[in-house]
Write an enzyme that holds these catalytic residues in place. Structure first.
Site, mmCIF file in Angstrom:
data_model
loop_
_atom_site.group_PDB
_atom_site.id
_atom_site.type_symbol
_atom_site.label_atom_id
_atom_site.label_comp_id
_atom_site.label_asym_id
_atom_site.label_seq_id
_atom_site.Cartn_x
_atom_site.Cartn_y
_atom_site.Cartn_z
ATOM 1 N N LEU A 71 0.829 -1.200 0.000
ATOM 2 C CA LEU A 71 0.000 0.000 0.000
ATOM 3 C C LEU A 71 0.866 1.253 0.000
ATOM 4 C CD1 LEU A 71 -2.451 -1.419 2.626
ATOM 5 C CD2 LEU A 71 -2.632 -1.516 0.143
ATOM 6 N N ARG A 72 2.176 1.059 0.207
ATOM 7 C CA ARG A 72 3.189 2.125 0.119
ATOM 8 C C ARG A 72 3.151 3.107 1.277
ATOM 9 N NH1 ARG A 72 6.241 -0.852 -3.084
ATOM 10 N NH2 ARG A 72 5.578 -0.935 -5.253
ATOM 11 N N ASP A 313 -0.449 -9.445 -5.534
ATOM 12 C CA ASP A 313 0.941 -8.974 -5.446
ATOM 13 C C ASP A 313 1.014 -7.520 -5.928
ATOM 14 O OD1 ASP A 313 3.549 -9.129 -4.733
ATOM 15 O OD2 ASP A 313 4.234 -10.031 -6.608
#
Lengths: 432, 324
Positions: A71-72, A313
């Site tokens: 999700l950064r 992924d």
């Protein structure tokens, strides 16, 4: 999220209800109340719906569970945020995301776990569970405080893509995880054999002069992992296997009774090394896309159940990350938007039945994570995905919801799309 | 975009010169014929033709090079172009500027052609895909992928020495095939020109996976590999290969794969010996062979200028408006 007593009572009318966990596949109504499945078929006594969703010609299934999505956030908010990707997940019918620990800072303390949970709650679109780091800072040397992390709600432990170079540290980490009945999520990739490669060591890498990653980078790691799983008795899960041989090794271990499961990431069921073509950086993945034969063996293992889950992924990137010469680009595909449509394409290609596909996207991953979701059983949390299996649409910059637009499927026409998503009884997405 | 449409325009002319693979036999022969006509120019006292007068060519080198950069520069000057040498290892990249930003800035200076060398495979393709349409890209070496002008000057040399019929030739490429962009381009060029047999000779650590898929026969013994061959191309062995556990020692490599007069006796009696340079004397070949009568190593360097003139002028002419 609204509290249960304020929640609406919802009737989902006339859909084809598929719940592999309960062996259900029939056209019937679904009744939701207090955030849970209240009944299937017949309305409970005195049920007065606040809202009706017309699901005729649509499939009603448990909300999808994605075992691996980056999700950064925290750390790389210029690529994506928990809010942006939660929204993308909801619009793709996904109600639970599992976030690996390789954020910045790494998820190796209860504080970071808590941060992710609070951000997910604030976004309110999807449930986010976290994997905790197996070693502190993913450094591969010092064990993380796994007991505390489990208490903080982590669904398992993992060293993500960071190598555990020392087998003794790995043994101790697995033993410690086993003590607290934590599942270890393993990314089988031998650091030395991979040797900073960026494509499968095969004819395409040879032609293009790309540094190759041999099949043995995966199989040698799986062999070591399996030996240590047997030694320690830990419950283990192999994340996104890519080679037919590695899958065969896991199938053998499962047959012998080892407590191991494995998943595959959706792109590997469609793409192969050949798709790199002339340095297409959208097909730069790590582990790399393997051979056409490997892709077939992954499909077979998915159908047979050796691979009991499909993950996206998901790895969203800013455009610049892919605008470099191939080896210098960042690996990964933004996959939340295409998870369900690509899955339905598998059904179209008769690689898997619809019910089996839904199994691999719901109850399969739920079991791996040890979560009570992924079912429409009466009393279960009402995480529901409603999709139109015949709706034709195009994945483009307008329809794509993830902030990362890095996907080789950009511009592709798909059949099948989520139209409604319910998270614990709340309508969090509606296409109509 | 397919490689064909990227390198060749709708009239079948060369737009960019990025790799041999993706070109056709006719185009390779055109390059060789054009180079032949320029070879005369380079031998005259006034070594200039006005073909690219008013054009600006930038040598964009992200990796150090002396020979290749110099011959490109000479080739451009003999075509009367203005030439700028930019050594990026010491400039923008070191300041953190992205490759794309570097390109955009140079584009803004109205350049007509970039000659690019870069350490990453695919860099020339990336640049060709991202520059303004009026700019031609010539690949001067990208990673392990391609070094097409080197391959063409080698083909030019072979054609001059052995004649135009590649079909009767056996060619052996010896050495570090794995890391060699030169070898990949040579193999493609030799096969496109219908060479009788292309062999590669190296220990297994220096042969890439599925090397046969490139269209070669693989040998691991030098004597067998060069038996009856007409051309031997020796590759440079980078010293750092010893550190990567690819080879035990220079000594053992020279013993087994170094070319000596003695081993040369296994090849065809009129064998030609080539090397893209720079040579490691005593590692991949003996001085006696390098300086001997069968060696055409210095001719290769000379031919490099004519071949690069040919490629540059052809790529630039595809940009000219077609005659009404």
């Amino acid at each position: 999220m609204p509290t249960a007593d304020k929640q609406q009572r919802i009737r989902i009318r006339g859909g084809r209800v598929i719940d592999p966990a309960c062996g259900i596949d029939r056209i019937q109504d679904v009744f939701v109340a207090a955030g849970r499945i209240a009944a299937l078929g017949q309305a409970p006594d005195g049920f007065a719906a606040d809202m009706e969703i017309d699901a005729r010609d649509r499939v009603v299934c448990p909300g999808l569970i994605d075992l691996c999505a980056r999700l950064r956030e925290p750390g790389q908010e210029y690529k994506a945020t928990i809010a942006s990707e939660s929204h993308a997940a909801a619009s793709g019918g996904i109600t639970t995301l599992c976030c690996p620990p390789d954020t910045n800072p790494v998820i190796d303390t209860p504080a970071v776990t808590e941060f992710v949970r609070l951000r997910a709650e604030a976004a309110g679109k999807t449930r986010i569970v976290t994997l905790a780091a197996l070693t502190q800072g993913l450094g591969g040397e010092q064990l993380s405080e796994m007991a505390a992390l489990k208490k903080a709600g982590c669904a398992g432990v993992s060293n993500a893509m960071q190598p555990l170079l020392n087998p003794l540290v790995q043994r101790r980490a697995l033993e410690y995880a086993a003590t607290y009945e934590l599942t270890v999520f393993l990314y089988a990739n031998d650091h030395w054999l991979a040797n900073k490669g960026c494509a499968h060591e095969g004819h395409v890498a040879t032609r293009l002069g790309l540094p190759g990653i041999p099949e043995a980078a995966e199989t040698a790691a799986v062999a070591r992992d399996l030996a240590l799983i047997e030694q320690t008795g830990v419950r283990a899960h192999f994340c996104r296997l890519t080679t037919g041989r590695a899958v065969q090794m896991v199938a053998r271990a499962q047959f012998d009774g080892a407590p191991v499961t494995a998943d595959v990431a959706m792109p590997y069921l469609y793409l192969s090394e050949v798709d790199i073509s002339e340095f297409d950086s959208q097909c730069h993945l790590l582990p790399p896309l393997r051979t056409v034969e490997d892709r077939q063996r992954l499909r077979d293992a998915l159908q047979q159940g050796t691979l009991s889950a499909i993950c996206s992924d998901h790895q969203p990137h800013e455009p610049d990350a892919k605008l470099r010469p191939f080896p210098a680009t960042e690996p990964g595909i933004s996959g939340l938007d295409s998870l369900l449509p690509l899955g339905l394409k598998l059904v179209d290609e008769q690689a898997i039945g619809l019910s089996e596909l839904i199994h691999r996207l719901t109850t399969g991953p739920a079991k791996i994570l040890g979560l009570p979701y992924g079912t429409l059983a009466v009393g279960a949390t009402a995480d529901i995905c409603i999709f139109h299996p015949e709706l034709v649409w195009q994945l483009d910059t307008g329809t794509m919801q993830s902030r990362g637009h890095n996907t080789p499927f950009m511009g592709r026409e798909f059949k099948g799309r989520a139209t409604h998503t319910l998270l614990a009884g709340n309508l969090v997405y509606s296409l109509d | 975009m397919s490689r064909d449409s990227l390198q060749i325009d709708s009239n079948g002319k060369l737009r960019h010169f990025l790799s041999i693979s993706g070109l056709n036999r006719q185009l390779l022969n055109d390059i060789l014929d054009t180079a032949e006509s320029f070879a005369g120019v380079t031998e005259q006292t006034v070594k200039k033709v006005p073909l690219l007068r008013g054009k600006t060519i930038v040598n964009l080198f992200f990796e150090a090079s002396t020979r290749t950069r110099t011959t490109f520069e000479l080739a451009a000057k003999r075509l009367s172009a203005d030439v700028l040498n930019i050594n990026i290892t010491q400039s923008s990249a070191a300041k953190g500027e992205t490759l794309l930003d570097t390109l955009r800035n140079l584009e803004a200076m109205h350049i007509d052609m970039f000659v690019v060398r870069h350490a990453d495979s695919g860099a020339a393709h990336f640049i060709a895909n991202n520059v303004a349409p009026h700019i031609s890209i010539i690949n001067a070496g990208d990673g392990r992928h391609s070094h097409p002008t080197q391959a063409m000057l080698d083909m030019f040399t072979i054609r001059r020495v052995k004649g135009p019929d590649f079909g009767r030739l056996r060619v052996a490429i010896v050495g570090d095939i794995m890391h060699s962009r030169v070898a990949r381009s040579q193999i493609h060029a030799l096969n496109l020109l219908h060479t009788g047999e292309v062999r590669i000779v190296a220990p297994k650590t220096l042969v890439p996976a599925h090397a046969e898929s490139l269209g070669t026969h693989v040998f691991h013994d030098l004597r067998k590999g060069i038996k009856d061959v007409d051309v031997i191309i020796m590759l440079r062995l980078q010293r750092e290969r010893m550190q990567g556990a690819l080879l035990p020692s220079e000594h053992e490599y020279f013993e087994l794969f170094g070319l000596t007069e003695d081993k040369l006796a296994h090849a065809s009696p009129d064998v030609t010996v080539m090397h893209p340079g720079p040579i490691n004397r005593g590692v991949e070949m003996d001085s006696e062979v390098a300086d001997g009568p069968r060696s055409v190593i210095l001719e290769q360097v000379t031919h490099g200028i004519a071949v690069r003139m040919a490629v540059m002028s052809m790529a630039m002419s595809s940009k000219e408006p077609t005659m009404e």
